[in-house]
Design an enzyme around this catalytic site. Structure first.
Site, PDB file in Angstrom:
ATOM      1  N   CYS A  74       1.267  36.616  -0.753  1.00 36.99           N
ATOM      2  CA  CYS A  74       1.538  37.277   0.524  1.00 36.99           C
ATOM      3  C   CYS A  74       1.771  36.179   1.556  1.00 36.99           C
ATOM      4  CB  CYS A  74       0.361  38.162   0.931  1.00 36.99           C
ATOM      5  SG  CYS A  74       0.464  38.855   2.595  1.00 36.99           S
ATOM      6  N   HIS A 165      12.234  40.898  -3.401  1.00 37.98           N
ATOM      7  CA  HIS A 165      12.668  41.449  -2.120  1.00 37.98           C
ATOM      8  C   HIS A 165      14.090  41.970  -2.229  1.00 37.98           C
ATOM      9  CE1 HIS A 165       9.268  40.072   0.359  1.00 37.98           C
ATOM     10  NE2 HIS A 165       9.226  39.076  -0.504  1.00 37.98           N
ATOM     11  N   GLU A 220       6.535  47.504   2.094  1.00 39.54           N
ATOM     12  CA  GLU A 220       5.972  46.563   1.132  1.00 39.54           C
ATOM     13  C   GLU A 220       5.550  47.260  -0.156  1.00 39.54           C
ATOM     14  OE1 GLU A 220       3.619  43.146   2.036  1.00 39.54           O
ATOM     15  OE2 GLU A 220       3.581  43.668   4.169  1.00 39.54           O
ATOM     16  N   CYS A 229       5.429  40.963   7.328  1.00 42.61           N
ATOM     17  CA  CYS A 229       5.555  40.503   5.941  1.00 42.61           C
ATOM     18  C   CYS A 229       6.187  39.126   5.964  1.00 42.61           C
ATOM     19  CB  CYS A 229       6.397  41.484   5.117  1.00 42.61           C
ATOM     20  SG  CYS A 229       6.638  40.967   3.399  1.00 42.61           S
ATOM     21  N   GLY A 232       8.783  38.534   3.287  1.00 43.35           N
ATOM     22  CA  GLY A 232       9.942  39.348   3.645  1.00 43.35           C
ATOM     23  C   GLY A 232      10.781  38.701   4.729  1.00 43.35           C
TER      24      GLY A 232
END
Length: 286
Positions: A74, A165, A220, A229, A232
């Site tokens: 993360c 992603h 997510e 994110c 992201g």
């Protein structure tokens, strides 16, 4: 137990467990779900464990999402982890940490001004390793590829930042994506569980404000609609560069606050800079 916020306005919230004395997380995925419950638990988007380092790293990181699933890493979480470790170590000067994650080695640096700079490593554009079943272009990358989602064709670019992603700037034939009108709760799960993504996917919906200023909303994998994110934001900058929509250094606005993202040509690494603030510490009984 501590909670750290990533961002500045309406942040991503993550629960932290000091797990440095054991290589095994002290709570189960089911207990993580209880902790993340915003009505009956502490409330958060995930639980992250600070574990002993391996193979010469300073620490290891594992994370359970709010639905109990375990992602590779993360981006905002590792930024918060660095700030949390600095607090545990009472560090007063800038300090870098080598963190082992399921996505590989990540190196965050906690600066004296409170900002955290994270070397997120190079993006992976190999479709099989992202993973996605969408076909690559002449270079083998999934860039500006059509994706049918519930009867609508979206134009997507796929990137892995250690986790999958799918980045989109809108549907086919549209000029700009109206993020305020986007029914994220409806369309997000359709992307996450699409058959073209065998490991599911995180999805970034992006609006280009200028070549150096992007705005995004994110769905997510395993957590749903979140306010920030980090991986992201890195993936969307890579996608924006590949689609020739932006330069290699941009401000990315998320609901939880802005991040500075740079994809450097000299080493092909993506760098993320942003804040992280401690909210509280306490004991949770499960």
């Amino acid at each position: 137990m501590s909670m750290i916020e990533a961002g500045s306005e309406r942040p991503l919230r993550l629960c932290w467990v000091d797990n440095r004395d054991s290589k095994v997380p002290k709570i189960s995925p089911e207990e993580a779900v209880e902790l993340c419950n915003r009505n009956f638990g502490v409330g958060g988007d995930g639980v992250i464990f600070v574990l002993p380092g391996v193979d010469g790293t300073d620490y290891s990181m594992r994370i359970f999402n709010s639905d109990g699933s375990e992602p590779e890493m993360c981006g905002n979480g590792i930024r918060c982890m660095a700030r949390y470790i600095a607090k545990l170590e009472n560090a007063i000067e800038s300090r870098s940490y080598k963190i082992h994650t399921l996505a590989g080695l990540i190196v965050p640096c906690v600066r004296e001004d409170g900002q955290v700079v994270v070397d997120m490593g190079p993006p992976n554009l190999n479709p099989a390793q992202i993973p996605t079943k969408l076909p690559g272009n002449e270079k083998g990358f999934v860039v500006r590829a059509p994706l049918n989602v519930s009867g609508k064709t979206w134009i997507v670019t796929c990137v892995s930042m250690g986790n999958p992603h799918c980045v989109t700037f809108g549907e086919q034939g549209t000029q700009d994506l109206d993020l305020d009108a986007l029914p994220l709760e409806q369309v997000g799960p359709l992307f996450e569980h699409h058959q073209m993504f065998p490991a599911r996917t995180n999805t970034e919906f992006v609006q280009v404000l200028s070549p150096s200023h992007l705005r995004m909303r994110v769905w997510e994998r395993g957590a749903g609609a979140t306010l920030a994110c980090g991986t992201g934001a890195c993936a969307l900058l890579v996608a924006a560069v590949l689609e020739q929509r932006a330069g290699r250094k941009c401000r990315v606005d998320l609901p939880g606050g802005p991040l500075e993202i740079e994809w450097r040509e000299d080493d092909n690494h993506v760098y993320m800079t942003g804040p992280a603030e401690a909210v509280f510490s306490g004991t949770a009984f499960l």
